[in-house]
Design an enzyme around this catalytic site. Structure first.
Site, short mmCIF file in Angstrom:
data_model
loop_
_atom_site.label_atom_id
_atom_site.label_comp_id
_atom_site.label_asym_id
_atom_site.label_seq_id
_atom_site.Cartn_x
_atom_site.Cartn_y
_atom_site.Cartn_z
N HIS A 279 71.46 66.19 60.77
CA HIS A 279 70.17 66.80 61.17
C HIS A 279 70.34 67.79 62.31
O HIS A 279 71.02 67.53 63.29
CB HIS A 279 69.09 65.76 61.45
CG HIS A 279 69.36 64.81 62.57
ND1 HIS A 279 69.04 65.11 63.87
CD2 HIS A 279 69.90 63.57 62.60
CE1 HIS A 279 69.36 64.07 64.65
NE2 HIS A 279 69.89 63.14 63.92
N ASP A 291 74.27 63.57 68.61
CA ASP A 291 73.10 63.30 67.76
C ASP A 291 72.26 64.55 67.61
O ASP A 291 71.38 64.78 68.41
CB ASP A 291 72.30 62.15 68.38
CG ASP A 291 71.21 61.66 67.44
OD1 ASP A 291 71.20 62.03 66.26
OD2 ASP A 291 70.35 60.88 67.92
N GLU A 325 64.63 65.06 61.97
CA GLU A 325 64.95 63.64 61.74
C GLU A 325 64.39 62.79 62.87
O GLU A 325 63.91 61.69 62.67
CB GLU A 325 66.47 63.45 61.66
CG GLU A 325 66.90 62.04 61.25
CD GLU A 325 67.09 61.08 62.41
OE1 GLU A 325 67.19 59.87 62.15
OE2 GLU A 325 67.15 61.51 63.58
N GLU A 326 64.47 63.32 64.11
CA GLU A 326 64.19 62.49 65.28
C GLU A 326 62.74 62.03 65.39
O GLU A 326 62.48 60.88 65.73
CB GLU A 326 64.58 63.22 66.57
CG GLU A 326 66.07 63.50 66.70
CD GLU A 326 66.91 62.24 66.88
OE1 GLU A 326 66.35 61.14 66.84
OE2 GLU A 326 68.13 62.39 67.04
N ASP A 353 75.63 61.00 60.84
CA ASP A 353 74.63 60.94 61.92
C ASP A 353 74.88 59.71 62.78
O ASP A 353 73.99 58.93 63.06
CB ASP A 353 73.20 60.91 61.32
CG ASP A 353 72.14 60.93 62.41
OD1 ASP A 353 72.46 61.30 63.56
OD2 ASP A 353 70.99 60.55 62.12
N HIS A 423 70.25 60.09 72.74
CA HIS A 423 68.90 60.47 73.18
C HIS A 423 68.78 60.62 74.71
O HIS A 423 67.68 60.52 75.26
CB HIS A 423 67.84 59.45 72.72
CG HIS A 423 67.73 59.33 71.23
ND1 HIS A 423 66.86 58.45 70.62
CD2 HIS A 423 68.37 59.98 70.23
CE1 HIS A 423 66.97 58.57 69.31
NE2 HIS A 423 67.88 59.48 69.03
ZN LIG Z 1 70.54 61.32 64.66
#
Ligand SMILES: [Zn+2]
Length: 467
Positions: A279, A291, A325-326, A353, A423
């Protein structure tokens, strides 16, 4: 001489090209990735020149344009953008939080959760009630919850070897905590960061208010693991301490964005699609290196490495860089919706991912019969220390493509450091290792090569097709 050629010809049933075994082809793929890979330089640009790519942001659009133009340079058969409407949530000013107790004043490292509302102007100040899971909130009821900030203090289980399992065990605390606390009159929630390390980084991530009316919504933030421990200890001594939180995040109208897609059209079975992807969006705190910048560039390099290794695929090999995606999965849903409308046949999809760390293998979402056929290829990966082939689990973006007979897979890198960065503002380029990233790209390319060459014959579960 003639005999030697004959032997080569006979063994050709299991070879790629004249005289090349699958072992040879995998060696070529790994060598090409490690000596002439492009994943690291692409990731450098995505991370350092563009940066965090939250859906709906300017950076996300820059990433769309950049990856499209890089795919165009590869000489693929097709490169295109697929429009999709995505949510636009903006963090605003840096969050501020502290608590005061008889021990004094303690500043807290905190960040708003994605999708949260802001605090009222001037912030929110309230007493804190600590719970170990959001499921405890109902039992405490309005009497204990009303007017307070609910502090959900649940740590990832350190004894779990697969850190994704530890994360999965706690992710509902972040996702559902605020909706549950608001039902009982809480004025905010603070959730212990879903990190496997004790440090000062708060980790964001998506949260949902479910069907809670807008007027009842409360702000929700993640607190660093160090500050979660400190707050918990202080609360034991001073249960009436007051916590201050100020954040100014905002949800806007949906905006237009894109999935980025490229394809090498299959030479024999162009309608059988093999998808590789990751993503393109990320959270905004870091630069989204692990990520999922890593998955994006590895997926792009699969098509490039196939070309560089002289592989002409029989099936169509498609790279899809999914948007959102998030905080919405809109790109994944749109892609599957369009594929269904067009009657496209995705026989295999592979997502990366789980970070750009040393690849260990793959997990597969399919039936046992298909999986047994894939296991035949496992020995080919042994020289590269790829030993993990497991049934169960693939990737969020490819999930909507699941069918009765197809195979979905996820690249499974070593997971020990992933949730140190996930994140958070330390998901940055200096934390990726070039070789590890390139090994991942080669591992994906190798599986795609084998799947294209041999495919899998979908067999009903009950069939005893194999000894
Ligand atoms: Zn991810």
């Amino acid at each position: 001489m003639k005999i030697k050629l004959l032997i080569l010809f006979i063994s050709g049933a299991l070879t790629f090209g004249f005289g090349q075994t699958d072992e040879d082809v995998l060696k070529t793929i790994y060598t090409t990735s490690l000596t002439n890979g492009h994943s690291y330089q692409w990731l450098d640009y995505l991370s350092n020149t563009i940066g965090g790519r939250l859906s709906g942001s300017t950076n996300a659009e820059l990433a769309v344009q950049y990856t499209k133009s890089e795919l165009e340079k590869l000489g693929l058969d097709k490169v295109w953008l697929q429009p999709v409407m995505v949510p636009k949530w903006v963090r605003g000013e840096k969050e501020m939080a502290y608590f005061e107790s008889s021990d004094g004043f303690h500043k807290v490292n905190i960040c708003a959760l994605g999708g949260s509302i802001a605090t009222p102007d001037g912030g929110t100040k309230a007493q804190v009630i600590e719970v170990s899971t959001y499921k405890d909130i109902a039992g405490l009821g309005e009497e204990k919850i009303e007017g307070k900030i609910v502090f959900i203090n649940r740590a990832l289980q350190p004894e779990l070897i697969n850190t994704f399992q530890a994360y999965g065990g706690c992710s509902s605390e972040r996702y559902r905590g605020a909706a549950e606390a608001a039902k009982y009159g809480a004025v905010g929630t603070i959730v212990r960061s879903l990190s496997s390390r004790q440090d000062d980084y708060p980790h964001t991530g998506s949260m949902s208010y479910g069907d809670l009316p807008v007027a009842q919504r409360i702000p929700s933030a993640a607190i660093s693991t160090n500050d979660a421990v400190k707050l918990s200890e202080t609360l034991k001594k001073n249960p009436n301490l007051e916590f201050f939180l100020e954040q100014s995040c905002q949800q806007f109208e949906d905006v237009l964005s894109y999935n980025v897609i490229g394809e090498i059209t299959g030479s024999e079975f162009p309608n059988e699609i093999i998808l590789v992807g990751g993503h393109l969006d990320s959270w905004d705190l870091g630069d989204g290196t692990h990520d999922d910048g890593a998955g994006v560039v590895q997926s792009m390099d699969v098509l490039r490495l196939m070309k560089e290794s002289g592989i002409t695929p029989k099936r169509s090999i498609r790279v899809v860089l999914f948007m959102n995606e998030e905080n919405g999965l809109r790109g994944a849903r749109k892609y599957a919706e369009v594929a269904k409308e067009k009657g496209e046949n995705h026989i295999f999809a592979l997502e990366s991912d789980a970070g750009g760390f040393t690849p260990r293998g793959f997990s597969f979402t399919t039936n046992e019969a298909n999986y047994s056929q894939i296991l035949d290829w496992k020995p080919l990966f042994k020289p590269y220390l790829i030993h993990y082939f497991e049934l169960g689990g693939s990737g969020a973006d490819i999930g909507p493509l699941r069918s009765e007979s197809n195979v979905l897979a996820g690249l499974r890198p070593d997971s020990q450091r992933y949730f140190d960065h996930h994140h958070a503002s330390n998901d940055t380029f200096e934390h990726v290792n070039k070789r590890e990233l390139e090994l991942g790209a080669a591992t994906m390319t190798s599986l795609v090569y084998l799947y294209d060459k041999y495919g899998v014959n979908p067999v009903p579960k009950s069939s005893n097709f194999k000894d």
